[in-house]
Design a protein around this motif. Structure first.
Motif, mmCIF file in Angstrom:
data_model
loop_
_atom_site.group_PDB
_atom_site.id
_atom_site.type_symbol
_atom_site.label_atom_id
_atom_site.label_comp_id
_atom_site.label_asym_id
_atom_site.label_seq_id
_atom_site.Cartn_x
_atom_site.Cartn_y
_atom_site.Cartn_z
ATOM 1 N N GLU A 63 80.419 66.303 17.589
ATOM 2 C CA GLU A 63 80.100 64.352 17.064
ATOM 3 C C GLU A 63 78.995 64.742 16.134
ATOM 4 O OE1 GLU A 63 81.609 61.357 18.127
ATOM 5 O OE2 GLU A 63 82.783 62.747 18.428
ATOM 6 N N GLU A 64 78.648 65.271 16.414
ATOM 7 C CA GLU A 64 77.391 65.558 15.491
ATOM 8 C C GLU A 64 77.845 65.989 13.653
ATOM 9 O OE1 GLU A 64 74.292 63.849 16.238
ATOM 10 O OE2 GLU A 64 74.443 63.321 17.731
ATOM 11 N N LEU A 65 78.090 66.964 14.275
ATOM 12 C CA LEU A 65 78.181 67.411 12.697
ATOM 13 C C LEU A 65 79.331 66.619 11.687
ATOM 14 C CD1 LEU A 65 78.653 71.314 13.592
ATOM 15 C CD2 LEU A 65 77.406 70.320 12.122
ATOM 16 N N ILE A 66 79.933 66.183 12.478
ATOM 17 C CA ILE A 66 81.152 65.273 11.794
ATOM 18 C C ILE A 66 80.267 63.742 11.630
ATOM 19 C CG2 ILE A 66 83.173 63.437 12.925
ATOM 20 C CD1 ILE A 66 84.426 65.208 14.250
ATOM 21 N N SER A 67 79.706 62.783 12.318
ATOM 22 C CA SER A 67 78.372 62.147 11.869
ATOM 23 C C SER A 67 77.368 62.857 10.474
ATOM 24 C CB SER A 67 78.074 61.476 12.738
ATOM 25 O OG SER A 67 77.468 60.639 12.628
ATOM 26 N N ARG A 68 77.369 63.556 10.169
ATOM 27 C CA ARG A 68 76.455 64.341 9.538
ATOM 28 C C ARG A 68 76.953 64.397 8.351
ATOM 29 N NH1 ARG A 68 74.641 69.834 8.866
ATOM 30 N NH2 ARG A 68 72.170 69.851 7.741
ATOM 31 N N ASP A 69 78.498 64.828 8.661
ATOM 32 C CA ASP A 69 79.349 65.024 6.845
ATOM 33 C C ASP A 69 79.556 63.670 6.410
ATOM 34 O OD1 ASP A 69 79.071 67.902 7.145
ATOM 35 O OD2 ASP A 69 81.228 68.040 7.706
ATOM 36 N N GLU A 70 79.701 62.824 7.769
ATOM 37 C CA GLU A 70 80.182 61.490 6.987
ATOM 38 C C GLU A 70 78.464 60.720 6.319
ATOM 39 O OE1 GLU A 70 81.244 56.820 8.724
ATOM 40 O OE2 GLU A 70 81.722 58.643 9.858
ATOM 41 N N GLY A 71 77.490 61.166 7.024
ATOM 42 C CA GLY A 71 76.469 60.547 6.906
ATOM 43 C C GLY A 71 75.804 60.948 4.932
ATOM 44 N N LEU A 72 76.543 62.344 4.258
ATOM 45 C CA LEU A 72 76.095 63.132 3.362
ATOM 46 C C LEU A 72 76.897 62.532 2.225
ATOM 47 C CD1 LEU A 72 74.568 66.152 5.326
ATOM 48 C CD2 LEU A 72 73.203 64.331 4.178
ATOM 49 N N ALA A 98 68.904 77.218 16.425
ATOM 50 C CA ALA A 98 68.645 75.927 15.698
ATOM 51 C C ALA A 98 69.288 74.862 15.503
ATOM 52 C CB ALA A 98 70.213 76.868 14.849
ATOM 53 N N ARG A 99 68.496 73.980 14.388
ATOM 54 C CA ARG A 99 68.601 72.684 14.427
ATOM 55 C C ARG A 99 69.855 71.681 13.713
ATOM 56 N NH1 ARG A 99 63.890 75.766 16.277
ATOM 57 N NH2 ARG A 99 63.020 74.775 18.235
ATOM 58 N N ILE A 100 69.694 70.772 13.760
ATOM 59 C CA ILE A 100 69.900 69.401 13.157
ATOM 60 C C ILE A 100 69.578 68.225 13.195
ATOM 61 C CG2 ILE A 100 71.655 70.670 12.433
ATOM 62 C CD1 ILE A 100 73.766 69.278 13.881
ATOM 63 N N LYS A 101 69.710 67.247 12.565
ATOM 64 C CA LYS A 101 69.685 65.097 12.750
ATOM 65 C C LYS A 101 70.486 65.114 13.612
ATOM 66 C CE LYS A 101 67.201 61.887 11.021
ATOM 67 N NZ LYS A 101 66.188 61.149 9.844
ATOM 68 N N PRO A 102 70.558 64.299 14.788
ATOM 69 C CA PRO A 102 71.258 63.695 15.850
ATOM 70 C C PRO A 102 71.573 62.802 14.841
ATOM 71 C CG PRO A 102 69.483 63.980 17.320
ATOM 72 C CD PRO A 102 69.474 64.801 15.336
ATOM 73 N N SER A 103 72.632 62.173 14.907
ATOM 74 C CA SER A 103 72.662 60.921 13.794
ATOM 75 C C SER A 103 75.047 59.593 14.370
ATOM 76 C CB SER A 103 73.369 60.878 12.591
ATOM 77 O OG SER A 103 74.431 61.862 12.562
ATOM 78 N N SER A 104 75.042 60.645 15.790
ATOM 79 C CA SER A 104 76.018 59.992 16.643
ATOM 80 C C SER A 104 76.019 58.797 17.293
ATOM 81 C CB SER A 104 76.447 60.965 17.236
ATOM 82 O OG SER A 104 76.310 61.314 18.209
ATOM 83 N N LYS A 105 76.673 58.150 17.347
ATOM 84 C CA LYS A 105 76.852 56.750 18.392
ATOM 85 C C LYS A 105 76.608 57.583 20.058
ATOM 86 C CE LYS A 105 80.065 53.759 15.977
ATOM 87 N NZ LYS A 105 80.953 53.210 16.362
ATOM 88 N N LEU A 106 76.903 59.084 20.558
ATOM 89 C CA LEU A 106 76.092 59.277 21.846
ATOM 90 C C LEU A 106 74.947 59.628 21.671
ATOM 91 C CD1 LEU A 106 77.911 61.189 23.582
ATOM 92 C CD2 LEU A 106 77.629 63.332 22.582
ATOM 93 N N PHE A 107 73.897 60.393 20.515
ATOM 94 C CA PHE A 107 72.872 60.173 20.370
ATOM 95 C C PHE A 107 72.562 59.091 20.836
ATOM 96 C CE2 PHE A 107 69.004 60.043 17.809
ATOM 97 C CZ PHE A 107 68.354 61.091 18.371
#
Length: 406
Positions: free
Chosen positions: A173-182, A114-123
């Motif tokens: 990190e990705e889920l936190i960044s994703r929530d913030e972006g959305l 299962a995949r999501i789009k990465p968006s964090s600084k770690l990416f």
């Protein structure tokens, strides 16, 4: 039977394939990596028809910018029955690319990703690392196994115990960044588990510090006996008391290592369990979003029956949630052990403090070298104070971990 999607979607001629932050997609393969099922978003982003993608090997979408070392680590982990998460760059049929953070879990006779789009600084750091790995593979002749080790070395340099520890951190990190972006509120479960993990890490640091304090304190009673022996017979009582003090402190240190740091009572159990639960929490959230998206799509999945895939997703969520619950139960057991251990140690310290006070009284009666002895005894007092503070902090961390778990 051929399934045709008649909708026309605009795609760029180069660069990234359309893949939105709010979208999730999954694919299920057999144990050889052949695609058995996937959802519409995956098919759309990869830009293949249902007939082309179902029954095809998953390497159909492999991009040369993703290092072979990552896939080596992937399969090595999955074949051992463990889950894994990683950043992956894929290639669409029309030559476009798309990045994902993929969580992969063994299921039935294969694997589900299962995949999501990465968006964090770690990416951004990962993209730079992968470029170095690919260059080392293509220009330096690095084997997949050696390339995987390059990735693991980077993970260690970043301060993580192992790749699984890093994967959990990256997913959070990705889920936190994703929530913030959305524009969503932070996920409370992810936030609590991250706090618990930080406490578990502090717990390990404090515990190792405590053992080192005991080791450093062992030399002081010895020095005390040496000075007292020089002024015999008046130093006799101090010699006896320092021997008792040394024996008691060593007994406490040994008890602590045996009952708290031993093989079956390792504080690392807490950190490992919390870290696993953090990964599972993130993964099950993505799986549930996959299920929600399946409901929203309301369209055929090629030759795949949608309700059957939803049932598989539900079983995976239940299974992984069960693993997380078991891990949290282990965390609670260890937290209780930690708290009890600190209580026992505090009781021992009452006896140790009494012996130190008696030792100080005797040293004050000595006609010479009393000041030197008093200085050493004061050092013992400083060590005891430091150890007492560590014990209090360890017990507090244990209580906080328990309160978060409940």
């Amino acid at each position: 039977m051929t399934f045709v999607d008649r909708r026309i979607e605009t795609r760029p001629s180069s660069g990234a394939a359309p893949f939105e932050l709010n979208e999730v997609f999954f694919s299920r393969t057999d144990d050889r990596g052949v695609i058995s099922a996937c959802n519409y978003v995956f098919r759309r982003v990869a830009h293949y028809s249902w007939d082309e993608i179902i029954g095809a090997p998953h390497k159909l979408i492999r991009h040369p910018d993703t290092p072979r070392g990552l896939f080596y680590l992937f399969w090595d982990t999955l074949k051992s029955g463990k889950t894994i998460g990683a950043y992956v760059k894929n290639k669409s049929k029309d030559g476009l690319h798309y990045w994902v953070y993929a969580t992969v879990v063994p299921c039935e006779d294969g694997y589900l990703s299962a995949r999501i789009k990465p968006s964090s600084k770690l990416f951004n750091e990962i993209q730079a690392l992968y470029a170095k790995m690919v260059k080392a593979e293509t220009e330096g002749g690095l084997s997949p196994e050696e390339s995987a080790q390059m990735l693991i070395d980077w993970v260690h340099d970043k301060g993580f115990d192992d790749y699984q520890h890093f994967a959990s951190h990256a997913l959070a990190e990705e889920l936190i960044s994703r929530d913030e972006g959305l524009g969503r509120k932070p996920d409370p479960q992810i936030s609590e588990l991250r706090t618990m993990l930080r406490n578990a890490e502090k717990l390990l640091d404090e515990t190792h510090g405590l053992v080192k304090d005991f080791e450093a304190m062992h030399t002081i009673p010895h020095n005390l006996r040496v000075i007292a022996s020089r002024i015999e017979p008046s130093g006799g009582p101090v010699t006896v008391l320092s021997q008792n003090y040394g024996a008691m402190s060593r007994e406490m240190s040994d008890w602590f290592e045996r009952n708290v740091m031993g093989e079956n009572t390792n504080f690392a159990t807490v950190k490992h369990s919390v870290n696993s639960s953090l990964f599972i929490a993130g993964m099950t959230r993505i799986l549930m979003e996959c299920d929600s998206q399946l409901q929203e799509e309301r369209r055929s999945l090629g030759e795949v029956e949608m309700e059957g895939e939803r049932d598989k997703l539900a079983r995976l969520v239940e299974q992984q949630s069960g693993y997380a619950s078991k891990g949290m139960a282990e965390v609670d057991i260890e937290a209780v052990r930690i708290i009890n251990a600190c209580q026992v140690m505090h009781r021992h310290f009452l006896g140790l403090s009494s012996t130190r006070v008696l030792c100080k009284i005797e040293s004050a009666r000595l006609p010479s070298s009393g000041e030197t002895l008093a200085d050493i005894i004061d050092q013992l007092g400083a060590f005891q104070e430091r150890i007492s503070e560590r014990l209090e902090h360890i017990a507090k961390l244990g209580e906080e971990i328990r309160s978060l778990e409940t």
